[in-house]
Design an enzyme around this catalytic site. Structure first.
Site, PDB file in Angstrom:
ATOM      1  CB  CYS A   1      -0.878   0.004   1.234  1.00  0.00           C
ATOM      2  SG  CYS A   1      -1.842  -1.499   1.395  1.00  0.00           S
TER       3      CYS A   1
ATOM      4  NE  ARG B   1       4.541   1.996  -1.209  1.00  0.00           N
ATOM      5  CZ  ARG B   1       5.720   1.658  -0.694  1.00  0.00           C
ATOM      6  NH1 ARG B   1       6.813   2.080  -1.274  1.00  0.00           N
ATOM      7  NH2 ARG B   1       5.813   0.930   0.374  1.00  0.00           N
TER       8      ARG B   1
ATOM      9  CD1 TRP C   1      -1.568  -5.309  -4.690  1.00  0.00           C
ATOM     10  CD2 TRP C   1      -1.004  -6.262  -2.756  1.00  0.00           C
ATOM     11  NE1 TRP C   1      -1.215  -6.610  -4.948  1.00  0.00           N
ATOM     12  CE2 TRP C   1      -0.866  -7.215  -3.783  1.00  0.00           C
ATOM     13  CE3 TRP C   1      -0.702  -6.655  -1.447  1.00  0.00           C
ATOM     14  CZ2 TRP C   1      -0.445  -8.527  -3.547  1.00  0.00           C
ATOM     15  CZ3 TRP C   1      -0.279  -7.951  -1.217  1.00  0.00           C
ATOM     16  CH2 TRP C   1      -0.155  -8.863  -2.255  1.00  0.00           C
TER      17      TRP C   1
ATOM     18  CG  ASN D   1       2.436  -0.196   3.699  1.00  0.00           C
ATOM     19  OD1 ASN D   1       2.061  -1.319   3.370  1.00  0.00           O
ATOM     20  ND2 ASN D   1       3.590   0.308   3.321  1.00  0.00           N
ATOM     21  N   GLY D   2       0.950  -2.458   5.892  1.00  0.00           N
ATOM     22  CA  GLY D   2       1.534  -3.556   6.671  1.00  0.00           C
ATOM     23  C   GLY D   2       0.455  -4.578   6.972  1.00  0.00           C
TER      24      GLY D   2
ATOM     25  CD  GLU E   1      13.267 -11.526 -14.413  1.00  0.00           C
ATOM     26  OE1 GLU E   1      13.017 -12.270 -13.443  1.00  0.00           O
ATOM     27  OE2 GLU E   1      12.720 -10.430 -14.574  1.00  0.00           O
TER      28      GLU E   1
ATOM     29  CE  LYS F   1       9.705  -9.335 -15.281  1.00  0.00           C
ATOM     30  NZ  LYS F   1      10.350  -8.918 -14.119  1.00  0.00           N
TER      31      LYS F   1
ATOM     32  CD  GLU G   1       6.099  -9.477 -12.651  1.00  0.00           C
ATOM     33  OE1 GLU G   1       7.078  -9.637 -13.405  1.00  0.00           O
ATOM     34  OE2 GLU G   1       6.187  -8.876 -11.583  1.00  0.00           O
TER      35      GLU G   1
ATOM     36  CG  HIS H   1      15.543 -35.798 -17.597  1.00  0.00           C
ATOM     37  ND1 HIS H   1      15.956 -37.112 -17.684  1.00  0.00           N
ATOM     38  CD2 HIS H   1      16.603 -35.041 -17.978  1.00  0.00           C
ATOM     39  CE1 HIS H   1      17.214 -37.149 -18.081  1.00  0.00           C
ATOM     40  NE2 HIS H   1      17.628 -35.907 -18.283  1.00  0.00           N
TER      41      HIS H   1
ATOM     42  CE  LYS I   1       9.070  -1.703  -9.121  1.00  0.00           C
ATOM     43  NZ  LYS I   1       9.505  -2.579 -10.222  1.00  0.00           N
TER      44      LYS I   1
HETATM   45  C1  AGP Z   1       9.397  -8.506 -10.540  1.00  0.00           C
HETATM   46  O1  AGP Z   1       8.946  -8.289 -11.827  1.00  0.00           O
HETATM   47  C2  AGP Z   1       8.378  -8.705  -9.553  1.00  0.00           C
HETATM   48  N1  AGP Z   1       7.377  -7.735  -9.555  1.00  0.00           N
HETATM   49  C3  AGP Z   1       8.796  -9.243  -8.200  1.00  0.00           C
HETATM   50  O2  AGP Z   1       9.119 -10.565  -8.428  1.00  0.00           O
HETATM   51  C4  AGP Z   1       9.967  -8.553  -7.459  1.00  0.00           C
HETATM   52  O3  AGP Z   1      11.150  -8.759  -8.148  1.00  0.00           O
HETATM   53  C5  AGP Z   1      10.042  -9.128  -6.040  1.00  0.00           C
HETATM   54  O4  AGP Z   1       8.862  -8.862  -5.347  1.00  0.00           O
HETATM   55  C6  AGP Z   1      11.221  -8.600  -5.253  1.00  0.00           C
HETATM   56  O5  AGP Z   1      11.164  -7.213  -5.085  1.00  0.00           O
HETATM   57  P1  AGP Z   1      12.427  -6.396  -4.634  1.00  0.00           P
HETATM   58  O6  AGP Z   1      13.467  -6.553  -5.684  1.00  0.00           O
HETATM   59  O7  AGP Z   1      11.938  -4.995  -4.490  1.00  0.00           O
HETATM   60  O8  AGP Z   1      12.876  -6.980  -3.330  1.00  0.00           O
END
Ligand code: AGP
Length: 587
Positions: A2, A27, A72, A96-97, A458, A462, A465, A481, A582
Site C-alpha cells: 500500500c 505500490r 493493495w 501499510n503492513g 526471469e 516476466k 506477470e 526428463h 511493486k
Molecule cells: C518482478 O517483476 C516482480 N514484480 C517481483 O518478483 C519482485 O522482483 C520481487 O517482489 C522482489 O522485489 P524487490 O526486488 O523490491 O525486493
C-alpha cells in the site's frame, strides 16, 4: 504494497494528497481514499479502483491537513468500504503492513460494543486509538501500537488536533519538510514538494502540524533525527514518449548499466573484495526477479571467488536459513530494499555473523540500514510493477563485483555491451511477432543452458506477470526428463541459445520439440545457430554476437520486450498487473 501520504500545511490538503497518491499508485492500485481535517471535522472520500477515481471528490475535501492511501488488498476485497482511511470516533487512519492479531482485537472491540464497517485488519487501529485517546494523540498511538502484532506504517488524524500523527514498525515511512510537512511511504511521493527528508527509526512517533514536525522515540522522549537534503528530483518521472512505464524502463536498461558502472568506479570496494576473497561461502538472497538475478550472480561470482556460492529464495531462507559463519558474505538483492522476506532473511544471516551486502536500487531503503555495505543498482525510479531495468542493473552489479579490479567507466566491458542493449530496446522488428506467438499458445516454455537458463527463468516470470499466460523457465537439458510430455502444437517453446559452449546441446532441444510438433522461437547471439534454424522454426531473433557471459544483457532485454508486447496483445496494462504490487512489504 500500500502507499501512504500525509500532509499538514497552509495549502488545501486534498490536491497535495491526490498528487502524492498518483506517485504512490504503483505500490497498490485496487482502491484509494483521502481524509482531510478542517476545524475539527473529518471529510472522507474512498473508492474502489484507481486513484484517478478520487478526482471528483477533491472539492468536497476541506482543510489543509489530511491523509491518503492507495491499497493493495490483503484482508478483504477491493471495495470502497475496505479502502483506507478507516474512520472511527475521533480518528481516521491509513495503514501499510499487516496486523497479525487483528481478529482477536476485533472480537475484543466488538464485545465492548464497537461496530466495524470493513473487513480489513487495519480498521482495529482506528478503534483502538479512540479507546486509548485521553487528550494526547501520540500517547494514544503508543498505547495502540503496544496492542498490535505484525508490521505497520500508520498515519492518523484526530478531530481534536490540527495535524497528524505517524509511526512505523517494519514498514516504510519517510518524513518530508518543504512546502508543508509530509509523510509518505516512499520518496517519490515527496519529490517536487519536500526539500528535506528524514527516515524515522523503527518505533518512532511523529507529531506533525502545518509548521512543525516533532519526533519521539518509542518511550515518547523527544528526539532529534537528521533531515537530509532531498537531492533526487523524481518529479520528472513520467513515461516520456512511451505509452507505458514498462517500455520506457526497458529502454533505460543501457543507461542503468552505464550508471551502475560509474557508481562502482567511485566506490571503495576494497573491504568488500577482501571479504569476498576470504569468504568461506557467499549466499545470495532475494525474491522474484531479484532472486533470478542472484541465479546469474551464482554463476558470475562462482567463477571469480574460491568458495561455494548459492542463491536462496528469501521467503524460504528466513525459515530455513543457509548456514553462515563470521567468514561468510550474504548479498541481499532487492530493487526496493523494502521486501519483508528479504530483509528478514538478511537480518538472520547478519545475526549469525555474515558480512551483509545490500544490492539495491533505493539508497535510503530499509535494507541499507541493516547492511554492512551497500552496492548501488543505479536504475532510477522503477515504476512498472514488473522489474526490468533493475534486473539489468543487478546483473551489472554482479559483473562488476566479479571483476578482478575496480573497473573504470572507460574500459568497462559493460559500456560496450550497453550500446547493443540500447539498440535492441529500440528495435520492434522481432518482439511483437514472438509475442503474438505467445498469446496464441496455451503455455510458453523458456529453455536454455548455462547462462541462458537464468535468462529463461526471469523471462518466464516476466511473461506470466504481465500477460497472464502460463509459463515456465526450464533448463533445456531437463526437457526430456518430463516436460517434453507437455509439448504439442498448442505450446510455444522459446529457446535461448547464447551460451556458445552449450549451443549445440540447446539446438538438440529445438530438434526434440520440433519432432513432437511443438512450436519454437529462438533468441540467439550466434550466427551459425541462426543459419541452422532459420526457416525451420516459427521465429529466430538474431542478436549481436557478444561473449557468452555478457549475452544475458541482450537476451533479457529482448525477452522483456516480448513480455511487454504479449501484455499488449492480451489486452492488459503491463504497468499494473492484476493482483500484484511493486513493493511487497508484507510477509
Ligand atoms: C518482478 O517483476 C516482480 N514484480 C517481483 O518478483 C519482485 O522482483 C520481487 O517482489 C522482489 O522485489 P524487490 O526486488 O523490491 O525486493
Amino acid at each position: 504494497m500500500c502507499g501512504i501520504i500525509a500532509y499538514a500545511g497552509h495549502a488545501p490538503a486534498a490536491p497535495e494528497l491526490f498528487e502524492g497518491l498518483r506517485k504512490l499508485e504503483y505500490r497498490g492500485y485496487d482502491s484509494a481514499g483521502i481524509t482531510t481535517l478542517d476545524r475539527g471535522r473529518l471529510y472522507t472520500a474512498k473508492r474502489a479502483g484507481t486513484v484517478e477515481g478520487l478526482r471528483v471528490d477533491l472539492n468536497n475535501l476541506c482543510g489543509t491537513v489530511g491523509i491518503g492511501h492507495t491499497r493493495w488488498a490483503t484482508h478483504g476485497a477491493a471495495t470502497a468500504a475496505n479502502a483506507h482511511p478507516h474512520v472511527y470516533g475521533r480518528f481516521s487512519v491509513v495503514h501499510n503492513g499487516i496486523i497479525e492479531n487483528y481478529s482477536e482485537l476485533r472480537s475484543e472491540l466488538i464485545s465492548a460494543g464497537h461496530a466495524f464497517s470493513s473487513e480489513t485488519d487495519s480498521e482495529v487501529i482506528a478503534h483502538l486509538l479512540d479507546v486509548y485517546y485521553d487528550g494526547d494523540p501520540v500517547d494514544a498511538l503508543r498505547l495502540t501500537c503496544a496492542r498490535l502484532k505484525g508490521c505497520w506504517a500508520i498515519a492518523a488524524l484526530c478531530t481534536e488536533f490540527d495535524g497528524y500523527i505517524v509511526t512505523r514498525r517494519g514498514s516504510p515511512v519517510i518524513l518530508g519538510r518543504g512546502k508543508g510537512n509530509y509523510a509518505a511511504s516512499d520518496i517519490y511521493a515527496l519529490s517536487g514538494r519536500a526539500e528535506k527528508y528524514s527516515i524515522p527509526e523503527e518505533g518512532d512517533f511523529a507529531l506533525v502540524t502545518p509548521d512543525k514536525i516533532t519526533i519521539f522515540d518509542e518511550h515518547l522522549n523527544e528526539v532529534v533525527r537528521p533531515f537530509d537534503i532531498l537531492k533526487s528530483n523524481f518529479s520528472e518521472v513520467g513515461t516520456d514518449d512511451c505509452p507505458h512505464y514498462m517500455l520506457k524502463e526497458i529502454r533505460e536498461n543501457a543507461r542503468t548499466m552505464r550508471a551502475t558502472c560509474r557508481a562502482f568506479s567511485s566506490l571503495d570496494l576494497s573491504a568488500v573484495r577482501t571479504r569476498l576473497k576470504c569468504a568461506d561461502k557467499i549466499v545470495l538472497i532475494g525474491c522474484g526477479t531479484a532472486y533470478n538475478s542472484a541465479l546469474a550472480g551464482v554463476r558470475l561470482l562462482g567463477g571469480a571467488y574460491d568458495c561455494p556460492v548459492s542463491a536462496h529464495i528469501a521467503s524460504e531462507a528466513r525459515y530455513n536459513p543457509p548456514r553462515v559463519t563470521g567468514r561468510s558474505v550474504c548479498i541481499a538483492v532487492s530493487q526496493s530494499g523494502e521486501t519483508a522476506d528479504t530483509i528478514m532473511a538478511a537480518r538472520i544471516a547478519r545475526e549469525a555473523g555474515a558480512y551483509l551486502i545490500a544490492m539495491t536500487n533505493v539508497g535510503y531503503s530499509a535494507i541499507t540500514r541493516i547492511a554492512d555495505f551497500v552496492l548501488p543498482v543505479c536504475a532510477g525510479a522503477e515504476i512498472c510493477v514488473a522489474a526490468t531495468k533493475s534486473y539489468i542493473g543487478q546483473l551489472a552489479c554482479f559483473h562488476l563485483l566479479s571483476a578482478g579490479t575496480s573497473p573504470s567507466v572507460r574500459d568497462c566491458a559493460l559500456e560496450n555491451i550497453s550500446k547493443k542493449v540500447e539498440e535492441i530496446a529500440l528495435d520492434d522488428t522481432y518482439a511483437p511477432g514472438i509475442a503474438k506467438l505467445c498469446v496464441q499458445s496455451r503455455a510458453v516454455f523458456f529453455l536454455g543452458r548455462g547462462y541462458d537458463v537464468d535468462v529463461a527463468t526471469e523471462a518466464s516470470l516476466k511473461l506470466k506477470e504481465v500477460s497472464y499466460i502460463f509459463s515456465d523457465g526450464y533448463p533445456a537439458g531437463e526437457l526430456k526428463h518430463g516436460t517434453l510430455a507437455l509439448v504439442d502444437e498448442s505450446v510455444l517453446s522459446i529457446v535461448i541459445i547464447c551460451d556458445g559452449a552449450l549451443a549445440e546441446k540447446s539446438k538438440n532441444a529445438v530438434e526434440q520439440i520440433l519432432s513432437r510438433g511443438g512450436k519454437v522461437a529462438v533468441v540467439t547471439t550466434l550466427p551459425p545457430i541462426y543459419a541452422a534454424l532459420s526457416g525451420r522454426v516459427q521465429a529466430v531473433w538474431l542478436l549481436p554476437e557478444v561473449p557468452s557471459h555478457l549475452s544475458h544483457f541482450l537476451s533479457s532485454t529482448a525477452l522483456q520486450l516480448v513480455a511487454y508486447h504479449a501484455a499488449l496483445f492480451a489486452g492488459h496494462n503491463p504497468d499494473k498487473p492484476r493482483n500484484l504490487a511493486k513493493s511487497v512489504t508484507v510477509e
